[in-house]
Design a protein around this motif. Structure first.
Motif, PDB file in Angstrom:
ATOM      1  N   ILE A   1      -4.205 -34.622 -21.101  1.00 11.60           N
ATOM      2  CA  ILE A   1      -3.406 -33.478 -20.678  1.00 11.60           C
ATOM      3  C   ILE A   1      -2.726 -32.949 -21.941  1.00 11.60           C
ATOM      4  N   ALA A   2      -3.044 -31.722 -22.310  1.00  9.81           N
ATOM      5  CA  ALA A   2      -2.510 -31.128 -23.538  1.00  9.81           C
ATOM      6  C   ALA A   2      -1.243 -30.328 -23.276  1.00  9.81           C
ATOM      7  N   ALA A   3      -1.117 -29.769 -22.069  1.00  5.49           N
ATOM      8  CA  ALA A   3       0.054 -28.947 -21.753  1.00  5.49           C
ATOM      9  C   ALA A   3       0.145 -28.772 -20.239  1.00  5.49           C
ATOM     10  N   THR A   4       1.355 -28.464 -19.802  1.00  2.53           N
ATOM     11  CA  THR A   4       1.586 -28.044 -18.417  1.00  2.53           C
ATOM     12  C   THR A   4       2.509 -26.838 -18.460  1.00  2.53           C
ATOM     13  N   ALA A   5       2.409 -26.016 -17.429  1.00  2.00           N
ATOM     14  CA  ALA A   5       3.247 -24.818 -17.398  1.00  2.00           C
ATOM     15  C   ALA A   5       3.519 -24.405 -15.963  1.00  2.00           C
ATOM     16  N   PHE A   6       4.689 -23.808 -15.771  1.00  2.00           N
ATOM     17  CA  PHE A   6       5.048 -23.169 -14.504  1.00  2.00           C
ATOM     18  C   PHE A   6       5.396 -21.721 -14.812  1.00  2.00           C
ATOM     19  N   LEU A   7       4.803 -20.796 -14.064  1.00  5.25           N
ATOM     20  CA  LEU A   7       5.091 -19.378 -14.199  1.00  5.25           C
ATOM     21  C   LEU A   7       5.422 -18.831 -12.825  1.00  5.25           C
ATOM     22  N   THR A   8       6.177 -17.745 -12.811  1.00  2.40           N
ATOM     23  CA  THR A   8       6.493 -17.073 -11.555  1.00  2.40           C
ATOM     24  C   THR A   8       5.961 -15.655 -11.607  1.00  2.40           C
ATOM     25  N   PHE A   9       5.291 -15.267 -10.539  1.00  8.83           N
ATOM     26  CA  PHE A   9       4.752 -13.922 -10.391  1.00  8.83           C
ATOM     27  C   PHE A   9       5.345 -13.293  -9.143  1.00  8.83           C
TER      28      PHE A   9
ATOM     29  N   ASP B   1       8.391 -20.087 -16.748  1.00  6.43           N
ATOM     30  CA  ASP B   1       9.503 -21.005 -16.514  1.00  6.43           C
ATOM     31  C   ASP B   1       9.507 -22.156 -17.503  1.00  6.43           C
ATOM     32  N   SER B   2       8.326 -22.674 -17.795  1.00  8.30           N
ATOM     33  CA  SER B   2       8.246 -23.747 -18.781  1.00  8.30           C
ATOM     34  C   SER B   2       6.818 -23.859 -19.269  1.00  8.30           C
ATOM     35  N   VAL B   3       6.700 -24.203 -20.530  1.00 10.23           N
ATOM     36  CA  VAL B   3       5.427 -24.606 -21.113  1.00 10.23           C
ATOM     37  C   VAL B   3       5.739 -25.857 -21.906  1.00 10.23           C
ATOM     38  N   ALA B   4       5.121 -26.944 -21.523  1.00 11.75           N
ATOM     39  CA  ALA B   4       5.318 -28.211 -22.238  1.00 11.75           C
ATOM     40  C   ALA B   4       4.034 -28.517 -23.000  1.00 11.75           C
ATOM     41  N   PHE B   5       4.123 -28.487 -24.329  1.00 13.81           N
ATOM     42  CA  PHE B   5       2.990 -28.853 -25.174  1.00 13.81           C
ATOM     43  C   PHE B   5       3.038 -30.369 -25.323  1.00 13.81           C
ATOM     44  N   LEU B   6       2.068 -31.059 -24.760  1.00 17.73           N
ATOM     45  CA  LEU B   6       2.120 -32.518 -24.684  1.00 17.73           C
ATOM     46  C   LEU B   6       1.217 -33.216 -25.697  1.00 17.73           C
ATOM     47  N   ALA B   7       0.129 -32.572 -26.081  1.00 16.93           N
ATOM     48  CA  ALA B   7      -0.794 -33.155 -27.063  1.00 16.93           C
ATOM     49  C   ALA B   7      -1.502 -32.014 -27.777  1.00 16.93           C
ATOM     50  N   PRO B   8      -1.815 -32.196 -29.056  1.00 13.95           N
ATOM     51  CA  PRO B   8      -2.493 -31.117 -29.782  1.00 13.95           C
ATOM     52  C   PRO B   8      -3.916 -30.906 -29.264  1.00 13.95           C
ATOM     53  N   VAL B   9      -4.381 -29.662 -29.393  1.00 14.23           N
ATOM     54  CA  VAL B   9      -5.758 -29.316 -29.067  1.00 14.23           C
ATOM     55  C   VAL B   9      -6.436 -29.001 -30.390  1.00 14.23           C
ATOM     56  N   HIS B  10      -7.465 -29.770 -30.723  1.00  9.68           N
ATOM     57  CA  HIS B  10      -8.125 -29.657 -32.022  1.00  9.68           C
ATOM     58  C   HIS B  10      -9.318 -28.711 -31.965  1.00  9.68           C
ATOM     59  N   GLN B  11      -9.752 -28.281 -33.142  1.00 13.88           N
ATOM     60  CA  GLN B  11     -10.874 -27.361 -33.233  1.00 13.88           C
ATOM     61  C   GLN B  11     -12.144 -27.966 -32.652  1.00 13.88           C
ATOM     62  N   SER B  12     -12.266 -29.266 -32.651  1.00 12.90           N
ATOM     63  CA  SER B  12     -13.465 -29.921 -32.105  1.00 12.90           C
ATOM     64  C   SER B  12     -13.390 -30.111 -30.591  1.00 12.90           C
ATOM     65  N   ASP B  13     -12.311 -29.633 -29.963  1.00 12.72           N
ATOM     66  CA  ASP B  13     -12.103 -29.820 -28.526  1.00 12.72           C
ATOM     67  C   ASP B  13     -12.559 -28.608 -27.717  1.00 12.72           C
TER      68      ASP B  13
ATOM     69  N   ALA C   1      -7.438 -31.035 -22.676  1.00 13.10           N
ATOM     70  CA  ALA C   1      -8.272 -30.945 -23.873  1.00 13.10           C
ATOM     71  C   ALA C   1      -9.317 -32.055 -23.795  1.00 13.10           C
ATOM     72  N   GLU C   2     -10.509 -31.736 -24.262  1.00 11.04           N
ATOM     73  CA  GLU C   2     -11.579 -32.733 -24.270  1.00 11.04           C
ATOM     74  C   GLU C   2     -12.240 -32.752 -25.627  1.00 11.04           C
ATOM     75  N   ASP C   3     -12.291 -33.932 -26.237  1.00 11.45           N
ATOM     76  CA  ASP C   3     -13.055 -34.104 -27.464  1.00 11.45           C
ATOM     77  C   ASP C   3     -14.519 -34.067 -27.039  1.00 11.45           C
ATOM     78  N   LEU C   4     -15.229 -33.036 -27.463  1.00 11.70           N
ATOM     79  CA  LEU C   4     -16.587 -32.838 -26.983  1.00 11.70           C
ATOM     80  C   LEU C   4     -17.566 -33.896 -27.482  1.00 11.70           C
ATOM     81  N   ARG C   5     -17.239 -34.566 -28.559  1.00 12.86           N
ATOM     82  CA  ARG C   5     -18.148 -35.603 -29.070  1.00 12.86           C
ATOM     83  C   ARG C   5     -17.952 -36.932 -28.359  1.00 12.86           C
ATOM     84  N   SER C   6     -16.678 -37.309 -28.130  1.00 14.05           N
ATOM     85  CA  SER C   6     -16.422 -38.618 -27.515  1.00 14.05           C
ATOM     86  C   SER C   6     -16.276 -38.536 -26.000  1.00 14.05           C
TER      87      SER C   6
ATOM     88  N   VAL D   1     -11.035 -26.694 -24.198  1.00 14.62           N
ATOM     89  CA  VAL D   1      -9.751 -26.628 -23.508  1.00 14.62           C
ATOM     90  C   VAL D   1     -10.012 -26.071 -22.109  1.00 14.62           C
ATOM     91  N   CYS D   2      -9.511 -26.782 -21.111  1.00 15.53           N
ATOM     92  CA  CYS D   2      -9.717 -26.396 -19.716  1.00 15.53           C
ATOM     93  C   CYS D   2      -8.363 -26.096 -19.084  1.00 15.53           C
TER      94      CYS D   2
END
Length: 169
Positions: free
Chosen positions: A105-113, A59-71, A95-100, A73-74
């Motif tokens: 919140i990197a994204a939110t989504a709604f799906l229907t099954f 239904d929707s995927v909102a990309f809210l913040a980039p996820v970097h290679q050093s992160d 997304a979590e910067d593993l060093r700092s 992702v949960c």
């Protein structure tokens, strides 16, 4: 059919972002994240229904913040609303910067099954019981999103009537 709580369908998946997961901007490929969202959400839908499920719509995927290679992702998913045979699943991507240790919140989504029986026909699913404030807010607004999905599906079906399947080459 006995109702189930949102937490009974909760799935949490955490992974690292590796070089083969990123695009030219050194951020996580959107398509990779969308695949992970669908996979995680499908587990939530199956846990809730205890039946086979098919993805009816993203239904929707909102990309809210980039996820970097050093992160890391949960992805956290759970069923928020149900119809007769359909289930809305919400996915929150952190997304979590593993060093700092900084998290965002990197994204939110709604799906229907849709739950299906052994014959491939839609089958009834149990109602969902929200418990937390987050779950209650998502559940309360579920019927409105369901109506938007129905309207969008009707529009898509009308548009499909004008599309051709002939090859342009």
């Amino acid at each position: 059919m006995e109702a189930r709580t949102c937490s009974e369908s909760r799935v949490v998946k955490t992974s690292r972002v590796f070089p083969n997961d990123v695009n030219d901007h050194n951020t996580l490929f959107g398509g990779k994240l969308m695949s992970d969202i669908d996979m995680t959400a499908s587990i939530s839908a199956t846990r809730h229904s205890r039946a086979s499920v098919v993805t009816a719509s993203t239904d929707s995927v909102a990309f809210l913040a980039p996820v970097h290679q050093s992160d890391s992702v949960c992805l956290e998913s759970f069923v928020t609303w149900t119809g007769r045979s359909s289930m809305e699943v919400f996915v929150k991507v952190t997304a979590e910067d593993l060093r700092s240790g900084d998290r965002r919140i990197a994204a939110t989504a709604f799906l229907t099954f849709v739950a299906i029986d052994d014959g491939g026909r839609p089958t009834q699913v149990p109602p969902v019981i929200p418990e937390s404030d987050e779950e209650r807010k998502l559940n309360e607004s579920g019927e409105v999103r369901a109506e938007h999905r129905r309207a969008h599906r009707r529009q898509s079906q009308e548009m499909a009537a004008y599309l051709t399947t002939s090859r342009p080459w």
